[in-house]
Design an enzyme around this catalytic site. Structure first.
Site, PDB file in Angstrom:
ATOM      1  N   GLU A  41      35.772  17.138  -3.046  1.00 31.96           N
ATOM      2  CA  GLU A  41      37.163  17.766  -3.136  1.00 31.96           C
ATOM      3  C   GLU A  41      37.535  17.176  -4.313  1.00 31.96           C
ATOM      4  O   GLU A  41      38.322  17.740  -5.120  1.00 31.96           O
ATOM      5  CB  GLU A  41      37.817  17.385  -1.888  1.00 31.96           C
ATOM      6  CG  GLU A  41      37.679  18.201  -0.537  1.00 31.96           C
ATOM      7  CD  GLU A  41      37.990  19.531  -0.737  1.00 31.96           C
ATOM      8  OE1 GLU A  41      38.917  19.843  -1.783  1.00 31.96           O
ATOM      9  OE2 GLU A  41      37.516  20.430  -0.286  1.00 31.96           O
ATOM     10  N   CYS A 196      39.203  37.638  -4.114  1.00 32.57           N
ATOM     11  CA  CYS A 196      40.319  37.666  -4.676  1.00 32.57           C
ATOM     12  C   CYS A 196      40.474  36.933  -6.060  1.00 32.57           C
ATOM     13  O   CYS A 196      41.206  35.885  -6.364  1.00 32.57           O
ATOM     14  CB  CYS A 196      41.364  36.978  -3.827  1.00 32.57           C
ATOM     15  SG  CYS A 196      43.252  37.439  -4.072  1.00 32.57           S
ATOM     16  N   CYS A 203      39.012  44.242  -4.658  1.00 29.93           N
ATOM     17  CA  CYS A 203      40.111  44.334  -3.316  1.00 29.93           C
ATOM     18  C   CYS A 203      39.321  45.256  -2.164  1.00 29.93           C
ATOM     19  O   CYS A 203      39.697  45.025  -0.956  1.00 29.93           O
ATOM     20  CB  CYS A 203      41.249  44.960  -3.733  1.00 29.93           C
ATOM     21  SG  CYS A 203      42.153  43.939  -4.923  1.00 29.93           S
ATOM     22  N   CYS A 206      37.908  42.929   0.309  1.00 28.41           N
ATOM     23  CA  CYS A 206      38.764  42.112   0.825  1.00 28.41           C
ATOM     24  C   CYS A 206      39.406  42.385   2.206  1.00 28.41           C
ATOM     25  O   CYS A 206      39.780  43.375   2.541  1.00 28.41           O
ATOM     26  CB  CYS A 206      40.027  41.831  -0.144  1.00 28.41           C
ATOM     27  SG  CYS A 206      41.396  40.679   0.581  1.00 28.41           S
ATOM     28  N   CYS A 212      47.900  43.734   1.858  1.00 28.44           N
ATOM     29  CA  CYS A 212      48.191  43.109   1.032  1.00 28.44           C
ATOM     30  C   CYS A 212      49.362  43.879   0.018  1.00 28.44           C
ATOM     31  O   CYS A 212      49.159  44.783  -0.651  1.00 28.44           O
ATOM     32  CB  CYS A 212      47.016  42.778  -0.069  1.00 28.44           C
ATOM     33  SG  CYS A 212      47.441  42.021  -1.430  1.00 28.44           S
TER      34      CYS A 212
END
Length: 361
Positions: A41, A196, A203, A206, A212
């Site tokens: 991270e 995205c 798209c 997606c 959306c």
DNA sequence: CAATCGTGGTA
DNA sequence: TTACCAAGATT
């Protein structure tokens, strides 16, 4: 922004099944633990997965546990971090490993407030570590989440960045899966990183595009809003490759500037003239001012090196100085190729490699 | 809170 | 070539 339970359920279900089907296989997702997730991270802050992977592999190989990391030296850590950027992150990992070793006896913290006390760990990173590592219910808000939710709900800042950020946190939290917050966090990040996309989003692939708002209104490219950056300035400096009678060069550690702090480099000083470039004659005064002990000897002018940071461009004007000093200045004398034994930024690696190629030709 | 902190990829 | 941006935190 009102989000009902059924909306959340649909959203998370779509993302979780997407993740199950086409989530990425990543090094920190196999044989995982809180330590490795923490390292990943931190490395992934403002840094792409592709760039991080080889650094992560080397890092975990060298420091497989938090205790190993805490027993290392900052120099060892920076040697593995050089070229990755944002070097304060490496120092923070080191400091954090010391805290975990000493205060927590090597046991990784298990609560949000404990993680927030670890240097370099903010709310999103702490939440990611605990959600992914322990499946605790915490919400992340990184660039991926921002991209997905600003598009899905067509959220704009309306010139209120503080309120905008608050809204994003609220929306992100309302969408977070209460059953599988860990997989959900990874799912929405995978979606942002592979579907995205910032430019040319796919798209059609997606799992949530049918609801959306940006997709429906054909305005995906308007979200998220672009950041207004200050115009980039150019910073000029003179870099001195100071070569002594033993064919060794002077290296110093940057302890004065926050930029590239704690890394090693040849000595430098700023060049104040905006419109003139440093020449053999013109650097004489400043050279005497900054490095009087090395005034003697031949000086060779080398080609300018430019290096772009996010907020400024550095123009480095290197000169090779031959000196015969017996003084022992702050720093260390190394053979030119020995820079590989100390942590050096990409900028000064460029300078050294350019000098080396000229030397050999 | 706006500026700062690195680097490599991409258009 | 230039500008933008990425698993943000800190001051």
């Amino acid at each position: 922004m009102i989000i009902s339970d059924s909306q959340r359920m649909w959203f998370t279900t779509q993302l979780l099944s997407y993740y199950k089907l086409s989530g990425r296989t990543l090094p920190w997702r196999t044989d995982s633990n809180l330590y490795k997730i923490w390292v990943s991270e931190i490395m992934l802050q403002q840094t792409t997965v592709k760039t991080v992977i080889p650094y992560y592999e080397k890092f975990i190989n060298a420091f497989p546990t938090v205790l190993k990391l805490s027993a290392a030296s900052l120099t060892e850590i920076l040697l593995l971090w050089q070229g990755l950027g944002y070097y304060q992150r490496a120092k923070n990992l080191y400091l954090g490993s010391r805290i975990i070793s000493e205060i927590y006896q090597g046991a990784m913290p298990g609560t949000l407030n404990e993680w927030l006390k670890i240097p370099g760990v903010g709310l999103s990173t702490a939440s990611a570590i605990l959600a992914i590592g322990t499946n605790q219910y915490h919400t992340i808000l990184d660039a991926n989440v921002k991209r997905v939710i600003t598009r899905f709900f067509t959220i704009s800042s309306n010139n209120h960045p503080s309120k905008y950020n608050k809204t994003l946190w609220e929306v992100a939290q309302k969408l977070t899966s209460k059953e599988e917050p860990g997989d959900y966090a990874q799912a929405i990040m995978d979606l942002g990183a592979t579907v995205c996309l910032n430019r040319n989003p796919e798209c059609g692939k997606c799992p949530i595009h049918l609801h959306c708002k940006a997709y429906i209104s054909n305005s995906v490219q308007n979200y998220p809003e672009k950041i207004n950056r200050k115009p980039k300035t150019t910073y000029k400096e003179v870099c001195l490759l100071i070569r002594n009678q033993h064919n060794k060069y002077l290296f110093v550690r940057n302890d004065k500037n926050k930029l590239l702090e704690s890394l090693w480099q040849p000595p430098t000083f700023p060049w104040p003239e905006t419109n003139k470039i440093p020449t053999l004659d013109s650097i004489n005064g400043l050279f005497t001012l900054h490095y009087p002990e090395f005034r003697s000897g031949k000086i060779v002018t080398l080609s300018k090196i430019t290096h772009d940071f996010t907020h400024r461009t550095n123009d480095v004007y290197p000169f090779c100085i031959h000196t015969e000093t017996k003084k022992n200045p702050t720093g260390t004398w190394l053979e030119i190729e020995e820079w590989k034994s100390i942590p050096v930024s990409t900028l000064y690696q460029k300078v050294l490699k350019a000098y080396l190629s000229v030397e050999q030709s």
